[in-house]
Design an enzyme around this catalytic site. Structure first.
Site, PDB file in Angstrom:
ATOM      1  N   ASN A  90       6.137 -30.217 -31.735  1.00  0.00           N
ATOM      2  CA  ASN A  90       7.466 -30.132 -31.121  1.00  0.00           C
ATOM      3  C   ASN A  90       8.058 -31.532 -31.141  1.00  0.00           C
ATOM      4  O   ASN A  90       7.620 -32.409 -30.394  1.00  0.00           O
ATOM      5  CB  ASN A  90       7.311 -29.609 -29.675  1.00  0.00           C
ATOM      6  CG  ASN A  90       8.614 -29.623 -28.913  1.00  0.00           C
ATOM      7  OD1 ASN A  90       9.681 -29.828 -29.486  1.00  0.00           O
ATOM      8  ND2 ASN A  90       8.523 -29.400 -27.607  1.00  0.00           N
ATOM      9  N   TRP A  91       9.032 -31.739 -32.004  1.00  0.00           N
ATOM     10  CA  TRP A  91       9.575 -33.097 -32.189  1.00  0.00           C
ATOM     11  C   TRP A  91      10.641 -33.446 -31.157  1.00  0.00           C
ATOM     12  O   TRP A  91      11.152 -34.566 -31.149  1.00  0.00           O
ATOM     13  CB  TRP A  91      10.130 -33.250 -33.618  1.00  0.00           C
ATOM     14  CG  TRP A  91       9.076 -33.180 -34.676  1.00  0.00           C
ATOM     15  CD1 TRP A  91       7.722 -33.052 -34.491  1.00  0.00           C
ATOM     16  CD2 TRP A  91       9.271 -33.231 -36.098  1.00  0.00           C
ATOM     17  NE1 TRP A  91       7.073 -33.027 -35.704  1.00  0.00           N
ATOM     18  CE2 TRP A  91       7.998 -33.126 -36.705  1.00  0.00           C
ATOM     19  CE3 TRP A  91      10.392 -33.340 -36.925  1.00  0.00           C
ATOM     20  CZ2 TRP A  91       7.826 -33.141 -38.089  1.00  0.00           C
ATOM     21  CZ3 TRP A  91      10.222 -33.349 -38.297  1.00  0.00           C
ATOM     22  CH2 TRP A  91       8.945 -33.254 -38.869  1.00  0.00           C
ATOM     23  N   LYS A  92      10.997 -32.502 -30.326  1.00  0.00           N
ATOM     24  CA  LYS A  92      11.970 -32.740 -29.244  1.00  0.00           C
ATOM     25  C   LYS A  92      13.205 -33.481 -29.780  1.00  0.00           C
ATOM     26  O   LYS A  92      13.604 -33.241 -30.913  1.00  0.00           O
ATOM     27  CB  LYS A  92      11.293 -33.502 -28.090  1.00  0.00           C
ATOM     28  CG  LYS A  92      10.017 -32.789 -27.633  1.00  0.00           C
ATOM     29  CD  LYS A  92       9.467 -33.299 -26.337  1.00  0.00           C
ATOM     30  CE  LYS A  92       8.184 -32.534 -25.999  1.00  0.00           C
ATOM     31  NZ  LYS A  92       7.636 -32.871 -24.711  1.00  0.00           N
TER      32      LYS A  92
ATOM     33  N   GLY B 210       3.469 -32.556 -28.589  1.00  0.00           N
ATOM     34  CA  GLY B 210       4.715 -33.323 -28.541  1.00  0.00           C
ATOM     35  C   GLY B 210       4.507 -34.713 -29.124  1.00  0.00           C
ATOM     36  O   GLY B 210       4.580 -34.919 -30.331  1.00  0.00           O
ATOM     37  N   GLY B 211       4.203 -35.675 -28.250  1.00  0.00           N
ATOM     38  CA  GLY B 211       4.093 -37.082 -28.657  1.00  0.00           C
ATOM     39  C   GLY B 211       3.236 -37.312 -29.895  1.00  0.00           C
ATOM     40  O   GLY B 211       3.655 -38.017 -30.831  1.00  0.00           O
TER      41      GLY B 211
ATOM     42  N   GLU C  12      10.845 -28.288 -20.473  1.00  0.00           N
ATOM     43  CA  GLU C  12      12.047 -29.141 -20.370  1.00  0.00           C
ATOM     44  C   GLU C  12      13.301 -28.284 -20.295  1.00  0.00           C
ATOM     45  O   GLU C  12      14.275 -28.648 -19.634  1.00  0.00           O
ATOM     46  CB  GLU C  12      12.076 -30.136 -21.551  1.00  0.00           C
ATOM     47  CG  GLU C  12      11.052 -31.237 -21.343  1.00  0.00           C
ATOM     48  CD  GLU C  12      10.377 -31.752 -22.600  1.00  0.00           C
ATOM     49  OE1 GLU C  12      10.909 -31.570 -23.709  1.00  0.00           O
ATOM     50  OE2 GLU C  12       9.276 -32.336 -22.466  1.00  0.00           O
TER      51      GLU C  12
ATOM     52  N   SER D 112      -0.135 -33.200 -23.689  1.00  0.00           N
ATOM     53  CA  SER D 112      -0.938 -34.366 -24.051  1.00  0.00           C
ATOM     54  C   SER D 112      -2.124 -34.040 -24.971  1.00  0.00           C
ATOM     55  O   SER D 112      -3.197 -34.613 -24.827  1.00  0.00           O
ATOM     56  CB  SER D 112      -1.396 -35.114 -22.796  1.00  0.00           C
ATOM     57  OG  SER D 112      -0.259 -35.552 -22.063  1.00  0.00           O
TER      58      SER D 112
ATOM     59  N   GLU E  49       1.496 -24.487 -21.118  1.00  0.00           N
ATOM     60  CA  GLU E  49       1.731 -25.927 -21.007  1.00  0.00           C
ATOM     61  C   GLU E  49       1.920 -26.301 -19.541  1.00  0.00           C
ATOM     62  O   GLU E  49       3.024 -26.170 -19.004  1.00  0.00           O
ATOM     63  CB  GLU E  49       2.989 -26.318 -21.788  1.00  0.00           C
ATOM     64  CG  GLU E  49       2.892 -26.046 -23.272  1.00  0.00           C
ATOM     65  CD  GLU E  49       3.894 -26.917 -24.037  1.00  0.00           C
ATOM     66  OE1 GLU E  49       3.450 -27.736 -24.838  1.00  0.00           O
ATOM     67  OE2 GLU E  49       5.098 -26.808 -23.805  1.00  0.00           O
TER      68      GLU E  49
ATOM     69  N   GLY F  92       3.627 -34.906 -21.730  1.00  0.00           N
ATOM     70  CA  GLY F  92       4.134 -36.264 -21.906  1.00  0.00           C
ATOM     71  C   GLY F  92       3.580 -37.257 -20.892  1.00  0.00           C
ATOM     72  O   GLY F  92       4.083 -38.372 -20.774  1.00  0.00           O
TER      73      GLY F  92
ATOM     74  N   HIS G 262      10.537 -23.692 -23.092  1.00  0.00           N
ATOM     75  CA  HIS G 262       9.804 -24.947 -22.900  1.00  0.00           C
ATOM     76  C   HIS G 262      10.090 -25.495 -21.498  1.00  0.00           C
ATOM     77  O   HIS G 262      11.189 -25.328 -20.977  1.00  0.00           O
ATOM     78  CB  HIS G 262      10.223 -25.966 -23.965  1.00  0.00           C
ATOM     79  CG  HIS G 262       9.369 -27.189 -23.943  1.00  0.00           C
ATOM     80  ND1 HIS G 262       9.606 -28.232 -23.076  1.00  0.00           N
ATOM     81  CD2 HIS G 262       8.251 -27.513 -24.641  1.00  0.00           C
ATOM     82  CE1 HIS G 262       8.667 -29.152 -23.256  1.00  0.00           C
ATOM     83  NE2 HIS G 262       7.838 -28.740 -24.204  1.00  0.00           N
TER      84      HIS G 262
HETATM   85  P1  PGA Z   1       3.145 -33.741 -25.189  1.00  0.00           P
HETATM   86  O1  PGA Z   1       4.261 -32.582 -25.231  1.00  0.00           O
HETATM   87  O2  PGA Z   1       2.128 -33.398 -26.251  1.00  0.00           O
HETATM   88  O3  PGA Z   1       3.891 -35.009 -25.507  1.00  0.00           O
HETATM   89  O4  PGA Z   1       2.551 -33.729 -23.840  1.00  0.00           O
HETATM   90  C1  PGA Z   1       3.907 -31.238 -25.374  1.00  0.00           C
HETATM   91  C2  PGA Z   1       5.126 -30.363 -25.336  1.00  0.00           C
HETATM   92  O5  PGA Z   1       6.078 -30.697 -24.625  1.00  0.00           O
HETATM   93  O6  PGA Z   1       5.175 -29.312 -25.988  1.00  0.00           O
END
Ligand code: PGA
Length: 251
Positions: free
Chosen positions: A10-12, A235-236, A98, A214, A168, A174, A96
């Site tokens: 997920n490149w956000k 994500g990251g 967010e 994470s 999640e 994050g 998600h």
């Molecule tokens: P993260 O993000 O790996 O940076 O914790 C995961 C996500 O939001 O899907």
């Protein structure tokens, strides 16, 4: 039935079109020949079409980071599942944390998005997860049950075979804090149980449940060894080709 692992990035709200295309090309290269796993990447909307073009002919699946419940209309800022398909995406992340916590999306809205995606043959990845407060108050399973049941309302037995769930925990996204493999397994097993109550047990056993929060090269192997963890939503660590490559090639 054996569930095929899915590693999803997920490149956000990161990467320009050029940056996204070059990362996608590297991921396409490292995914060549993978038959026992699937790889998905979700670039920002501006880069979707270019990324889809860049991975053409590779096993990488491109996804949107959200999808509207309508196919077109006066919905400023939204992207319809038909538009996602037009840009070359076959999947969409929906619900998600967010979207839920920063943009106030409710279970009912997320449910509409899931139904909209399915009606256009876009595979939804329904994200669920509890906040730290909810976990500390002992409400994790209640929250997960509600998010799964309300998120999937009206999804038929035929459609559920397409759906992917991502667990999640909000406190792990994050933050560098990963759920322990036992905590993740417990939540995944619970979610599979809820799916088994909503649908047939046989179907619940087929649905892929990804872990997100994470995930990194250092913890992916342990997480993927758990019986109900069928992949990762990253994500990251999905923004660098070397770390994502290591995650794809978990052992
Ligand atoms: P993260 O993000 O790996 O940076 O914790 C995961 C996500 O939001 O899907």
């Amino acid at each position: 039935m054996k569930r095929k692992p899915l590693i999803a990035g997920n490149w956000k709200m990161h990467l320009t079109i050029d940056e996204a295309v070059s990362l996608a090309q590297e991921i396409a290269k490292s995914s060549q020949g993978l038959e026992d796993k699937e790889v998905m990447i979700a670039p920002a909307a501006t880069a979707l079409a270019a990324v889809a073009d860049a991975v053409k002919g590779s096993p990488v699946i491109v996804a949107g980071q959200n999808a509207s419940w309508e196919q077109q209309g006066a919905y400023t800022g939204e992207i319809s599942p038909l538009m996602l398909k037009d840009a070359g995406a076959g999947m969409a992340i929906i619900g998600h944390s967010e979207r839920r916590h920063i943009f106030g999306e409710s279970n009912a809205m997320i449910n509409q998005r899931i139904l909209g995606a399915l009606s256009c043959d876009v595979i939804p990845v329904l994200c669920v997860g509890e906040t730290l407060d909810e976990r500390e108050e002992g409400l994790t399973m209640n929250v997960l049950e509600l998010q799964v049941c309300e998120g999937l309302e009206g999804v038929s037995s035929l459609q559920i075979e397409q759906v992917v769930i991502a667990y999640e925990p909000v406190w792990a996204i994050g933050t560098g804090k990963t759920a322990s493999k036992e905590q993740a397994q417990e939540a995944h097993r619970f979610i599979r149980g809820v799916l088994g109550d909503l649908y047939e047990k046989r179907l619940a056993e087929q649905i892929r449940i990804l872990y997100g929060g994470s995930v990194k090269p250092e913890n992916v192997d342990d997480l993927m060894a758990m019986p109900d963890i069928d992949g990762a939503l990253v994500g990251g660590a999905a923004l660098q080709s070397d770390s994502f490559d290591r995650i794809i090639h978990f052992t």
